[in-house]
Motif scaffolding. Structure first.
Motif, PDB file in Angstrom:
ATOM      1  N   VAL A  81       0.881  -0.944  -0.053  1.00  0.00           N
ATOM      2  CA  VAL A  81       0.127   0.014   0.114  1.00  0.00           C
ATOM      3  C   VAL A  81       0.894   1.295   0.096  1.00  0.00           C
ATOM      4  N   GLU A  82       0.608   2.234  -1.009  1.00  0.00           N
ATOM      5  CA  GLU A  82       1.325   3.431  -1.048  1.00  0.00           C
ATOM      6  C   GLU A  82       0.311   4.537  -0.979  1.00  0.00           C
ATOM      7  N   ILE A  83       0.489   5.574  -0.008  1.00  0.00           N
ATOM      8  CA  ILE A  83      -0.551   6.411  -0.075  1.00  0.00           C
ATOM      9  C   ILE A  83      -0.180   7.780  -0.561  1.00  0.00           C
ATOM     10  N   ILE A  84      -0.670   8.427  -1.500  1.00  0.00           N
ATOM     11  CA  ILE A  84      -0.352   9.666  -1.893  1.00  0.00           C
ATOM     12  C   ILE A  84      -1.291  10.706  -1.294  1.00  0.00           C
ATOM     13  N   THR A  85      -0.967  11.466  -0.404  1.00  0.00           N
ATOM     14  CA  THR A  85      -2.377  12.312   0.119  1.00  0.00           C
ATOM     15  C   THR A  85      -2.051  13.789  -0.287  1.00  0.00           C
ATOM     16  N   GLN A  86      -3.327  14.276  -0.429  1.00  0.00           N
ATOM     17  CA  GLN A  86      -3.230  15.857  -0.559  1.00  0.00           C
ATOM     18  C   GLN A  86      -3.434  16.512   0.827  1.00  0.00           C
ATOM     19  N   ASN A  87      -3.753  15.688   1.548  1.00  0.00           N
ATOM     20  CA  ASN A  87      -3.944  16.224   3.137  1.00  0.00           C
ATOM     21  C   ASN A  87      -2.423  16.718   3.578  1.00  0.00           C
ATOM     22  N   VAL A  88      -2.671  17.775   4.440  1.00  0.00           N
ATOM     23  CA  VAL A  88      -1.417  18.200   5.115  1.00  0.00           C
ATOM     24  C   VAL A  88      -1.515  17.785   6.843  1.00  0.00           C
ATOM     25  N   ASP A  89      -2.594  16.970   6.932  1.00  0.00           N
ATOM     26  CA  ASP A  89      -2.520  16.320   8.432  1.00  0.00           C
ATOM     27  C   ASP A  89      -1.782  15.140   8.329  1.00  0.00           C
ATOM     28  N   ASP A  90      -1.490  14.732   9.742  1.00  0.00           N
ATOM     29  CA  ASP A  90      -0.385  13.283   9.670  1.00  0.00           C
ATOM     30  C   ASP A  90      -1.378  12.083  10.326  1.00  0.00           C
ATOM     31  N   MET A 157       3.628  10.315  -9.632  1.00  0.00           N
ATOM     32  CA  MET A 157       3.436  10.041 -11.100  1.00  0.00           C
ATOM     33  C   MET A 157       3.953   8.667 -10.951  1.00  0.00           C
ATOM     34  N   ASP A 158       5.256   8.462 -10.532  1.00  0.00           N
ATOM     35  CA  ASP A 158       5.917   7.159 -10.603  1.00  0.00           C
ATOM     36  C   ASP A 158       5.083   6.057  -9.734  1.00  0.00           C
ATOM     37  N   ILE A 159       4.762   6.349  -8.673  1.00  0.00           N
ATOM     38  CA  ILE A 159       4.080   5.564  -7.905  1.00  0.00           C
ATOM     39  C   ILE A 159       2.697   5.017  -8.486  1.00  0.00           C
ATOM     40  N   THR A 160       2.212   6.083  -9.061  1.00  0.00           N
ATOM     41  CA  THR A 160       0.665   5.863  -9.810  1.00  0.00           C
ATOM     42  C   THR A 160       0.995   4.808 -10.977  1.00  0.00           C
ATOM     43  N   ARG A 161       2.008   4.839 -11.897  1.00  0.00           N
ATOM     44  CA  ARG A 161       2.237   4.297 -13.149  1.00  0.00           C
ATOM     45  C   ARG A 161       2.604   2.658 -12.529  1.00  0.00           C
ATOM     46  N   GLY A 162       2.864   2.432 -11.324  1.00  0.00           N
ATOM     47  CA  GLY A 162       3.163   1.262 -10.798  1.00  0.00           C
ATOM     48  C   GLY A 162       1.818   0.397 -10.337  1.00  0.00           C
ATOM     49  N   SER A 163       0.840   1.173 -10.137  1.00  0.00           N
ATOM     50  CA  SER A 163      -0.344   0.621  -9.389  1.00  0.00           C
ATOM     51  C   SER A 163      -1.066  -0.478 -10.062  1.00  0.00           C
ATOM     52  N   ASP A 164      -1.524  -1.570  -9.358  1.00  0.00           N
ATOM     53  CA  ASP A 164      -2.301  -2.680  -9.777  1.00  0.00           C
ATOM     54  C   ASP A 164      -3.776  -2.392  -9.356  1.00  0.00           C
ATOM     55  N   ILE A 165      -3.924  -1.638  -8.436  1.00  0.00           N
ATOM     56  CA  ILE A 165      -5.470  -1.101  -7.925  1.00  0.00           C
ATOM     57  C   ILE A 165      -5.176   0.310  -7.649  1.00  0.00           C
ATOM     58  N   PHE A 166      -6.014   1.415  -8.050  1.00  0.00           N
ATOM     59  CA  PHE A 166      -6.040   2.685  -7.399  1.00  0.00           C
ATOM     60  C   PHE A 166      -7.359   3.102  -6.860  1.00  0.00           C
ATOM     61  N   VAL A 167      -7.003   3.664  -5.510  1.00  0.00           N
ATOM     62  CA  VAL A 167      -8.204   4.319  -4.743  1.00  0.00           C
ATOM     63  C   VAL A 167      -8.111   5.717  -4.732  1.00  0.00           C
ATOM     64  N   VAL A 168      -9.320   6.361  -4.878  1.00  0.00           N
ATOM     65  CA  VAL A 168      -9.557   7.546  -4.830  1.00  0.00           C
ATOM     66  C   VAL A 168     -10.420   7.827  -3.548  1.00  0.00           C
ATOM     67  N   ALA A 169     -10.072   8.543  -2.481  1.00  0.00           N
ATOM     68  CA  ALA A 169     -10.791   8.463  -1.142  1.00  0.00           C
ATOM     69  C   ALA A 169     -11.013   9.926  -0.577  1.00  0.00           C
ATOM     70  N   GLY A 170     -11.996  10.359  -0.683  1.00  0.00           N
ATOM     71  CA  GLY A 170     -12.110  11.723  -0.088  1.00  0.00           C
ATOM     72  C   GLY A 170     -11.727  12.969  -0.482  1.00  0.00           C
ATOM     73  N   THR A 171     -11.526  13.118  -2.083  1.00  0.00           N
ATOM     74  CA  THR A 171     -11.257  14.226  -2.673  1.00  0.00           C
ATOM     75  C   THR A 171     -12.181  14.644  -3.865  1.00  0.00           C
ATOM     76  N   SER A 172     -12.142  15.971  -3.867  1.00  0.00           N
ATOM     77  CA  SER A 172     -13.218  16.352  -4.978  1.00  0.00           C
ATOM     78  C   SER A 172     -12.556  16.103  -6.370  1.00  0.00           C
ATOM     79  N   LEU A 173     -11.196  16.169  -6.582  1.00  0.00           N
ATOM     80  CA  LEU A 173     -10.400  16.022  -7.681  1.00  0.00           C
ATOM     81  C   LEU A 173     -10.767  17.552  -8.677  1.00  0.00           C
TER      82      LEU A 173
END
Ligand code: APR
Length: 230
Positions: A81-90, A157-173
């Motif tokens: 699991v690799e998380i790419i977050t737009q959030n600034v919280d920890d 972008m590199d992490i995303t290119r290597g994804s087998d499953i992608f999850v979008v959670a809690g973002t308006s994009l």
């Protein structure tokens, strides 16, 4: 192990009591983005900007991760699991996620206002208007403001290119370049979209909509992907 990549946004922290930006009652209903989240705003009134982030940092210290954050940690038993977050919280880190990339910075860190490469942990919740970096310049929040470069985009972008499953959670994009990560999901990779609202997802995305809040949505995703109860 298959790589499961998550793009998270403010909605995943909503059930921890942290306000989103563009929902009813969101932060951008109350504050002018350009005043508190732009280099011009910092130039014009650094105290206002500093206080805006000090208040959010103070609130964050009273918040805890929620079921969605912990569910993503549990998925680490089944996926890389690799998380790419737009959030600034920890909250992802505090829940125990082992790979978290912050696209928009980290609220609990400060950075030099002359050298963005100088980043410091903040003890407590406040950056004071006299706190300086080792080069003597005023410390500012380690947050990417509108109009500033997003250096974490390349690794994201590199992490995303290597994804087998992608999850979008809690973002308006709504915000770029973060939202453009969907363009780097390999063709055919399933994209699970967890959001209580209807989101417009690019037509060429193999989207699986889970129209729920993050806590329930991650639970449904967990059972779908693992066959186990979360
Ligand atoms: N669970 C899941 N999603 C939720 C929940 C919840 N409990 N509550 C709200 N949402 C959804 C909303 O429907 C919306 O789609 O979370 C999303 C929040 O969207 P925004 O407020 O736009 O937040 P985000 O997408 O993270 O904003 C991106 O904009 O202001 C900048 O830098 C800031 O990182 C932020 C970026």
């Amino acid at each position: 192990m298959k790589k499961l990549v998550v793009l998270s946004g403010a909605g995943i922290s909503a059930e921890s009591g942290i306000r989103t930006f563009r929902d009813m009652g969101g932060l951008w209903e109350e504050y002018d983005i350009m005043e508190v989240a732009s280099p011009q705003g910092w130039e014009n009134n650094p105290e206002l900007v500093q206080n805006f982030y000090n208040e959010r940092r103070k609130q964050l210290l009273e918040c805890s991760p929620n079921k969605a954050h912990y569910g993503l940690v549990k998925l680490e038993k089944y996926f890389d699991v690799e998380i790419i977050t737009q959030n600034v919280d920890d909250l992802h880190e505090r829940a125990g996620s082992s790979k978290v990339l912050h696209l928009h910075g980290e609220l609990r860190k400060a950075q030099s206002s002359v050298d963005p490469g100088l980043v410091y942990d903040i003890e407590g919740w406040e950056i004071k208007m006299r706190d300086t970096c080792e080069k003597g310049s005023q410390l500012r929040p380690n947050v990417v403001w509108f109009g500033e470069p997003v250096p974490a985009m390349m690794p994201a972008m590199d992490i995303t290119r290597g994804s087998d499953i992608f999850v979008v959670a809690g973002t308006s994009l709504n915000v770029y370049p973060a939202a453009s990560l969907l363009d780097y999901v390999p063709k055919g990779v399933p994209v699970y979209v967890i959001d209580p609202a209807d989101l417009s997802v690019p037509f060429n995305v193999n989207a699986h909509i889970i129209k729920e809040k993050a806590g329930k949505g991650i639970e449904i995703l967990f059972e779908k992907l693992t066959g186990e109860k979360m």
